[in-house]
Design an enzyme around this catalytic site. Structure first.
Site, mmCIF file in Angstrom:
data_model
loop_
_atom_site.group_PDB
_atom_site.id
_atom_site.type_symbol
_atom_site.label_atom_id
_atom_site.label_comp_id
_atom_site.label_asym_id
_atom_site.label_seq_id
_atom_site.Cartn_x
_atom_site.Cartn_y
_atom_site.Cartn_z
ATOM 1 N N CYS A 90 0.877 -1.176 0.000
ATOM 2 C CA CYS A 90 0.000 0.000 0.000
ATOM 3 C C CYS A 90 0.908 1.218 0.000
ATOM 4 O O CYS A 90 1.726 1.382 0.909
ATOM 5 C CB CYS A 90 -0.873 -0.042 1.258
ATOM 6 N N CYS A 129 -0.814 4.048 -6.356
ATOM 7 C CA CYS A 129 -1.667 3.367 -5.377
ATOM 8 C C CYS A 129 -1.961 1.977 -5.918
ATOM 9 O O CYS A 129 -2.358 1.839 -7.083
ATOM 10 C CB CYS A 129 -2.966 4.150 -5.161
#
Length: 258
Positions: free
Chosen positions: A74, A182
């Site tokens: 992440c 992302c």
């Protein structure tokens, strides 16, 4: 006989599954424990201190699974927590790196749009990377609050509505290169290419996985399409919603679409 190396992956939700998919493409003996913190997702608009606490808690939970290393799959978690947690944990903590460097090197002097969460855009980690590459003037930051949350809910039609005006503006600005900062956004590549067919898309998954496997001295032979990966995985989603478990399975299976 020594068993497979056990590693932990964590994400605020579904995004890190794109990294898990990449790992499973390698013919490697790995046992991967994936933790999706859906109860607290999305991370991308939270305060840095809150994200740090959430990521720390997930890493402690993964330690209970006896993993030998943890990858923060992440970008937001990496930006907010990786540097601190590396000092706190005795096992290696790896993080994501946006593919800004290859985008810059392959397109010298060209504009590069970086799609990422507000947290990733503002954190010092990204600013240092841009400064190291001398790319401050070439990188166009595009913050996408709420977009990762649409992926977590499987709302891809809404995600397309969200992205259309952003991609239209980038086309008008003659941007030809797009970095996905992302891991959730990897699952939106098909939407991006549908609305911006000629754009070159870069993401950090492949480079991060190779760095992870190299550092852990894991062989990196990519599996043939007909072969089965030597890796096994376990999914932990702290959610009571059946939708999330069904969506996670779909995201791992739809190879051609995503």
């Amino acid at each position: 006989m020594k068993g497979p190396l056990k590693i932990g992956l964590m994400d605020s939700g579904m995004g890190g599954l794109s990294v898990l998919k990449g790992i499973l493409k390698y013919d490697a003996e790995l046992e991967v424990v994936y933790y999706g913190d859906l109860k607290n997702s999305p991370y991308g608009e939270k305060e840095t201190s809150e994200i740090l606490e959430l990521v720390r808690d997930v890493c402690k939970r993964l330690q209970e699974e006896n993993v030998s290393a943890i990858l923060l799959a992440c970008n937001t978690a990496t930006s907010a927590a990786a540097q601190t947690l590396r000092k706190e944990f005795s096992i290696p903590i790896f993080g994501m790196e946006p593919a800004i460097k290859p985008a810059i090197l392959q397109n010298p002097g060209k504009k590069i749009a970086l799609l990422a969460t507000p947290v990733t855009q503002r954190e010092k980690k990204l600013q240092r990377l841009k400064a190291e590459l001398g790319a401050e003037e070439l990188i166009l930051p595009v913050s996408c609050p709420g977009l990762a949350g649409l992926v977590d809910k499987g709302e891809f039609d809404e995600a397309e509505k969200y992205l259309r005006p952003i991609l239209k503006k980038l086309r008008e600005e003659n941007v030809e290169n797009l970095v996905l900062g992302c891991t959730h956004y990897i699952f939106l590549k098909h939407i991006i290419l549908k609305n911006f067919p000629n754009v070159r898309i870069y993401d950090g998954n492949s480079g991060t996985i190779k760095h992870l496997l190299n550092s852990l001295q894991v062989r990196q032979r990519v599996s043939n399409r007909s072969s089965v990966s030597g890796s096994v995985y376990k999914l932990i989603l702290n959610s009571d919603e059946e939708l999330h478990f069904r969506l996670a399975t779909e995201l791992l299976q739809f190879e051609n679409k995503f």
